[in-house]
Motif scaffolding. Structure first.
Motif, PDB file in Angstrom:
ATOM      1  N   TRP A 294       0.827  -1.200   0.000  1.00  0.00           N
ATOM      2  CA  TRP A 294       0.000   0.000   0.000  1.00  0.00           C
ATOM      3  C   TRP A 294       0.860   1.247   0.000  1.00  0.00           C
ATOM      4  CZ3 TRP A 294      -0.869   4.193   3.143  1.00  0.00           C
ATOM      5  CH2 TRP A 294      -2.065   4.899   2.918  1.00  0.00           C
ATOM      6  N   ALA A 295       1.934   1.221   0.815  1.00  0.00           N
ATOM      7  CA  ALA A 295       2.796   2.392   0.900  1.00  0.00           C
ATOM      8  C   ALA A 295       3.474   2.658  -0.436  1.00  0.00           C
ATOM      9  CB  ALA A 295       3.838   2.194   1.994  1.00  0.00           C
ATOM     10  N   GLU A 296       3.863   1.577  -1.123  1.00  0.00           N
ATOM     11  CA  GLU A 296       4.487   1.765  -2.433  1.00  0.00           C
ATOM     12  C   GLU A 296       3.513   2.369  -3.423  1.00  0.00           C
ATOM     13  OE1 GLU A 296       7.356  -1.957  -2.762  1.00  0.00           O
ATOM     14  OE2 GLU A 296       6.648  -1.237  -4.722  1.00  0.00           O
ATOM     15  N   GLU A 297       2.273   1.865  -3.393  1.00  0.00           N
ATOM     16  CA  GLU A 297       1.291   2.379  -4.347  1.00  0.00           C
ATOM     17  C   GLU A 297       1.040   3.858  -4.131  1.00  0.00           C
ATOM     18  OE1 GLU A 297      -2.250   0.192  -3.810  1.00  0.00           O
ATOM     19  OE2 GLU A 297      -1.294  -1.716  -4.321  1.00  0.00           O
ATOM     20  N   ASN A 298       1.059   4.263  -2.850  1.00  0.00           N
ATOM     21  CA  ASN A 298       0.729   5.652  -2.557  1.00  0.00           C
ATOM     22  C   ASN A 298       1.943   6.484  -2.238  1.00  0.00           C
ATOM     23  OD1 ASN A 298      -2.310   5.563  -2.502  1.00  0.00           O
ATOM     24  ND2 ASN A 298      -1.823   3.910  -1.108  1.00  0.00           N
ATOM     25  N   ARG A 299       3.087   6.060  -2.797  1.00  0.00           N
ATOM     26  CA  ARG A 299       4.348   6.688  -2.428  1.00  0.00           C
ATOM     27  C   ARG A 299       4.319   8.187  -2.650  1.00  0.00           C
ATOM     28  NH1 ARG A 299       9.600   3.947  -4.795  1.00  0.00           N
ATOM     29  NH2 ARG A 299       8.998   2.345  -3.306  1.00  0.00           N
TER      30      ARG A 299
ATOM     31  N   ALA B 170       4.258  13.694  -0.434  1.00  0.00           N
ATOM     32  CA  ALA B 170       3.732  15.069  -0.425  1.00  0.00           C
ATOM     33  C   ALA B 170       3.290  15.464   0.983  1.00  0.00           C
ATOM     34  CB  ALA B 170       2.549  15.175  -1.382  1.00  0.00           C
ATOM     35  N   GLN B 171       2.935  14.470   1.772  1.00  0.00           N
ATOM     36  CA  GLN B 171       2.511  14.752   3.144  1.00  0.00           C
ATOM     37  C   GLN B 171       3.670  14.740   4.112  1.00  0.00           C
ATOM     38  OE1 GLN B 171      -1.859  12.785   3.667  1.00  0.00           O
ATOM     39  NE2 GLN B 171      -0.060  11.727   4.319  1.00  0.00           N
ATOM     40  N   ASN B 172       4.890  14.513   3.599  1.00  0.00           N
ATOM     41  CA  ASN B 172       6.038  14.424   4.497  1.00  0.00           C
ATOM     42  C   ASN B 172       5.937  13.225   5.419  1.00  0.00           C
ATOM     43  OD1 ASN B 172       8.145  16.088   4.246  1.00  0.00           O
ATOM     44  ND2 ASN B 172       7.294  17.742   5.451  1.00  0.00           N
ATOM     45  N   SER B 173       5.397  12.143   4.889  1.00  0.00           N
ATOM     46  CA  SER B 173       5.234  10.974   5.750  1.00  0.00           C
ATOM     47  C   SER B 173       6.389  10.008   5.569  1.00  0.00           C
ATOM     48  CB  SER B 173       3.924  10.278   5.386  1.00  0.00           C
ATOM     49  OG  SER B 173       4.048   8.902   5.606  1.00  0.00           O
ATOM     50  N   SER B 174       6.869   9.448   6.653  1.00  0.00           N
ATOM     51  CA  SER B 174       7.985   8.511   6.547  1.00  0.00           C
ATOM     52  C   SER B 174       7.515   7.087   6.771  1.00  0.00           C
ATOM     53  CB  SER B 174       9.057   8.870   7.577  1.00  0.00           C
ATOM     54  OG  SER B 174       8.455   9.024   8.843  1.00  0.00           O
ATOM     55  N   LEU B 175       6.281   6.824   6.398  1.00  0.00           N
ATOM     56  CA  LEU B 175       5.687   5.511   6.666  1.00  0.00           C
ATOM     57  C   LEU B 175       6.450   4.395   5.978  1.00  0.00           C
ATOM     58  CD1 LEU B 175       3.325   3.833   7.794  1.00  0.00           C
ATOM     59  CD2 LEU B 175       2.161   4.222   5.654  1.00  0.00           C
TER      60      LEU B 175
ATOM     61  N   ILE C 159       3.843   1.406  14.825  1.00  0.00           N
ATOM     62  CA  ILE C 159       3.695   1.398  13.368  1.00  0.00           C
ATOM     63  C   ILE C 159       2.211   1.347  13.000  1.00  0.00           C
ATOM     64  CG2 ILE C 159       3.835  -1.100  12.949  1.00  0.00           C
ATOM     65  CD1 ILE C 159       5.664   1.416  10.853  1.00  0.00           C
ATOM     66  N   CYS C 160       1.426   0.654  13.832  1.00  0.00           N
ATOM     67  CA  CYS C 160      -0.019   0.645  13.556  1.00  0.00           C
ATOM     68  C   CYS C 160      -0.575   2.060  13.649  1.00  0.00           C
ATOM     69  CB  CYS C 160      -0.758  -0.234  14.583  1.00  0.00           C
ATOM     70  SG  CYS C 160      -0.453  -1.974  14.379  1.00  0.00           S
ATOM     71  N   ASP C 161      -0.116   2.771  14.687  1.00  0.00           N
ATOM     72  CA  ASP C 161      -0.556   4.160  14.860  1.00  0.00           C
ATOM     73  C   ASP C 161      -0.163   5.039  13.691  1.00  0.00           C
ATOM     74  OD1 ASP C 161      -0.413   5.103  18.352  1.00  0.00           O
ATOM     75  OD2 ASP C 161      -2.073   4.743  16.964  1.00  0.00           O
ATOM     76  N   VAL C 162       1.129   4.932  13.307  1.00  0.00           N
ATOM     77  CA  VAL C 162       1.625   5.765  12.211  1.00  0.00           C
ATOM     78  C   VAL C 162       0.845   5.466  10.944  1.00  0.00           C
ATOM     79  CG1 VAL C 162       3.611   6.209  10.746  1.00  0.00           C
ATOM     80  CG2 VAL C 162       3.919   5.984  13.189  1.00  0.00           C
ATOM     81  N   PHE C 163       0.627   4.184  10.708  1.00  0.00           N
ATOM     82  CA  PHE C 163      -0.114   3.808   9.500  1.00  0.00           C
ATOM     83  C   PHE C 163      -1.515   4.405   9.526  1.00  0.00           C
ATOM     84  CE2 PHE C 163      -1.467   1.590   5.899  1.00  0.00           C
ATOM     85  CZ  PHE C 163      -2.731   1.092   6.161  1.00  0.00           C
ATOM     86  N   THR C 164      -2.192   4.254  10.683  1.00  0.00           N
ATOM     87  CA  THR C 164      -3.558   4.791  10.792  1.00  0.00           C
ATOM     88  C   THR C 164      -3.576   6.272  10.487  1.00  0.00           C
ATOM     89  OG1 THR C 164      -3.797   3.249  12.622  1.00  0.00           O
ATOM     90  CG2 THR C 164      -5.570   4.798  12.268  1.00  0.00           C
ATOM     91  N   ARG C 165      -2.644   6.993  11.127  1.00  0.00           N
ATOM     92  CA  ARG C 165      -2.614   8.430  10.931  1.00  0.00           C
ATOM     93  C   ARG C 165      -2.367   8.819   9.485  1.00  0.00           C
ATOM     94  NH1 ARG C 165      -3.039  11.326  15.422  1.00  0.00           N
ATOM     95  NH2 ARG C 165      -2.959   9.754  17.011  1.00  0.00           N
ATOM     96  N   ASP C 166      -1.357   8.217   8.896  1.00  0.00           N
ATOM     97  CA  ASP C 166      -1.012   8.605   7.527  1.00  0.00           C
ATOM     98  C   ASP C 166      -2.098   8.205   6.547  1.00  0.00           C
ATOM     99  OD1 ASP C 166       2.568   8.029   7.859  1.00  0.00           O
ATOM    100  OD2 ASP C 166       1.299   9.747   8.299  1.00  0.00           O
ATOM    101  N   ALA C 167      -2.637   7.015   6.740  1.00  0.00           N
ATOM    102  CA  ALA C 167      -3.683   6.566   5.812  1.00  0.00           C
ATOM    103  C   ALA C 167      -4.891   7.485   5.917  1.00  0.00           C
ATOM    104  CB  ALA C 167      -4.069   5.129   6.136  1.00  0.00           C
TER     105      ALA C 167
END
Lengths: 289, 388
Positions: A72-77, A82-87, A160-168
């Protein structure tokens, strides 16, 4: 994680989507289905899709499977960048730590992984990559006994679950906390205040206090976490700024509302009420918070 | 504490009332049984002191006494069991409500989540979505904390009324007779009147008159005009066009009965006519509502609940939150703007926090890009803004 919740109101079907903060992955989706069935509401399929997918990925993350998340992270890289996310980097980091923690025999594998996946992130996360490489020294003696022991902690996974939730969520334009929950909690704080003032108004027969039905009669303090918008209240006229009455910055730096500006202007000269600097009212700039 | 008292009243009052009712019922049952036992015993005593005593008679009387005693014991046990159950429900709810004051933040967070679920269940029950409500309650394990039973019983009565069957409604009226009398309820009378009308409709007028004799006598004098009108209905044919008799014969009265039953049911348990959920939601939306939420894309903040599409529509008729003091947040980071994070204005008039601008400048060699207009400036161009 995501729960599609709806309540139909008699007049118009207002469907609401709320997220739940991480528990009951998918458990509440079937309640939503039941509700749709019972009330005959229609919810477009597209608005449910993202929830299903995020639910799936989060469930995988909870069982320590990084694959769907990485995909998912690759697809939405692009959007994540653009959001400055380091997910994406954090996911790779966890995968690398996993490999390293398997023991000395997997070290070459780990190095290979790092070579392939860490290279694009070198510029932003140089220091972190350096320390990750450094931990290889201690693999033989066991990472637990090394200064890098905290890399193995289970907290990394919940983080990581938290970070993912936030970024997604910010990618999809959703809020992290369920909007409904935030509203209800705010309401439970606001309700006693409102009941109180109602009682006071009735007791003292002061019904004309609430003359403008545009605003509540009393201020309700919801705490600093509930400030989603900047609110400017003119210190002179004590009114909230609106489209027609925006905040204006005077030359000296003080901010008052446009109505206050007009009131204080005498024959195209203006004296700032806070510092006695004389100025031209036309020099004031409208500001946007 | 204040939010507990205003919202949790139904949570604690309803099981307490149920316990009260069971207690009174138990009292009456036990009194009745005691009465039976004492009569049996006095009968026995009486026979003992007469001359006409035969062993078989006495033994049969003794058998009667034993039987009465054992039924007394059984009923007493049942009654106390039920009371204990009710007491347990009350205790569980009290314990739950006490949790909101706990010192641990995770317990409080969990309590708030449960509160949301409880409010939702109540709302769904009132809206008539019974299966969703029961499913939600069972998934979250909060059946004991919600007043599901009250609404499910009511639903049965409503369904039976919708099928033109009055037995369950009358049974319910009988169960709650004393409370309904205190409320001055006319529900039972209206149900009897409807039965009378139905008899007239099916042309069983003699039966209707017998029904009236049985149920309309001894009614509250305030009902007299309605009774008179009903009796006059006998003289009219079922398809009459003369009002007010036409209205008496219409089917809309059944819906009115259902409405009245619903309202009386709520009043009985001292539940308000509006669901607590809608009240709380409205006050929350109002407290969070700012003009920014309605200025289109420019003011939109995805974290703000009122900016969400559906809540936005719901909150449109509500009043805005009242603010007497400025409260500013940085558009970039979401942090507060105060003396630790001074507001800085770019030449285009947009204001951001010093920390966020500084961070942006550090990463980009001193240049900053206004996120909303995409214009570039140097960090030195930002000027201070003083907000009182």
């Amino acid at each position: 994680m995501a729960r599609s919740e709806e309540f139909g109101r008699g007049e118009g079907d207002v469907a609401e989507s709320g997220d739940d903060g991480g528990d009951n992955a998918g458990g509440l989706l079937d309640i939503a289905e039941e509700h749709i069935r019972e009330t005959g509401l229609e919810l477009q399929e597209e608005s449910r899709e993202p929830f299903f997918e995020l639910n799936r990925i989060l469930a995988a993350l909870k069982s320590r499977d990084l694959e769907p998340a990485l995909q998912w992270a690759e697809e939405n890289r692009e959007k994540l960048r653009a959001q400055n996310s380091s997910l994406e980097f954090k996911l790779h980091r966890l995968a690398y730590i996993n490999l390293v923690s398997e023991g000395p025999h997997s070290v070459p594998q780990a190095i290979e992984y790092a070579r392939v996946h860490f290279t694009p992130f070198v510029y932003q996360h140089e220091k972190v990559i350096q320390s990750l490489m450094g931990c290889l020294l201690y693999v033989k003696g066991g990472l637990i006994n090394s200064p890098y022991a905290d890399l193995l902690s289970a907290q990394q996974w919940s983080e990581i679950c938290d970070v993912f939730t936030r970024d997604a969520c910010s990618l999809l334009g959703l809020s992290v906390d369920s909007s409904l929950a935030v509203c209800v909690n705010a309401g439970c704080t606001a309700l006693p205040v409102l009941l109180n003032i109602k009682q006071v108004m009735q007791q003292r027969q002061v019904h004309n206090m609430w003359n403008s039905k545009e605003e509540l009669p009393i201020e309700i303090d919801l705490g600093p976490s509930s400030r989603y918008h900047s609110i400017f209240a003119c210190p002179i006229l004590r009114q909230q700024s609106t489209e027609s009455n925006p905040p204006m910055r005077l030359i000296c730096g003080h901010v008052i509302s446009r109505d206050a500006l007009n009131k204080l202007t005498t024959s195209s000269k203006l004296k700032c009420p806070y510092c006695p600097v004389e100025q031209n009212p036309a020099d004031a700039i409208q500001i946007f918070f | 504490m204040a939010d507990v008292t205003s919202i949790e009243h139904p949570t604690l009052k309803v099981p307490y009332d149920v316990l009260n009712k069971k207690f009174r019922l138990a009292q009456k049952t036990l009194d009745r049984e005691v009465c039976h036992v004492t009569t049996a015993v006095s009968e026995l005593e009486r026979v003992l002191f007469t001359d006409n005593r035969s062993a078989s008679h006495i033994s049969s009387l003794l058998g009667g006494v034993v039987e009465k005693l054992s039924s007394f014991k059984r009923k007493a046990e049942e009654a106390t069991q039920e009371e204990i159950e009710c007491g347990r429900v009350v205790k569980r709810r009290v314990d739950h409500v006490k949790e909101h004051d706990s010192l641990s933040p995770s317990v409080v967070a969990e309590w708030k989540r449960t509160r949301l679920d409880r409010l939702l269940v109540e709302y769904l029950l009132r809206a008539g979505c019974y299966s969703t409500a029961t499913k939600l309650a069972s998934t979250r394990g909060i059946e004991g904390l919600t007043n599901l039973d009250v609404f499910l019983v009511a639903r049965e009565v409503e369904q039976s009324l919708a099928c033109r069957d009055t037995t369950k409604c009358l049974a319910w009226c009988h169960d709650n007779k004393s409370k309904l009398r205190k409320l001055n309820s006319s529900l039972e009378f209206n149900v009897r009147m409807q039965e009378f009308i139905e008899l007239i409709k099916s042309d069983r007028r003699m039966e209707a008159i017998r029904h009236a004799r049985k149920h309309f006598t001894g009614q509250d004098p305030a009902h007299l005009p309605s009774i008179q009108r009903c009796m006059a209905l006998i003289a009219f044919p079922s398809g009459t066009d003369v009002s007010p008799y036409k209205e008496l014969l219409s089917d809309v009265r059944w819906d009115q009965l259902i409405e009245q039953f619903r309202a009386e049911n709520l009043k009985l348990y001292q539940l308000s006519s509006q669901s607590a959920f809608s009240v709380v939601l409205q006050s929350g939306l109002s407290a969070l509502k700012t003009p920014h939420c309605y200025r289109g894309a420019t003011g939109h903040n995805p974290d703000c609940p009122v900016c969400q599409r559906s809540l936005n529509a719901l909150a449109a008729p509500l009043p805005y939150a009242h603010c007497s003091q400025s409260r500013l947040v940085c558009h970039i980071s979401g942090d507060q703007l105060n003396e630790n994070n001074l507001p800085l204005m770019l030449p285009n008039g947009y204001v951001y926090g010093q920390k966020a601008l500084q961070q942006m400048a550090n990463e980009n060699n001193g240049t900053i890009v206004c996120p909303r207009t995409r214009q570039t400036y140097n960090i030195r161009d930002a000027e201070k803004v003083f907000v009182m």
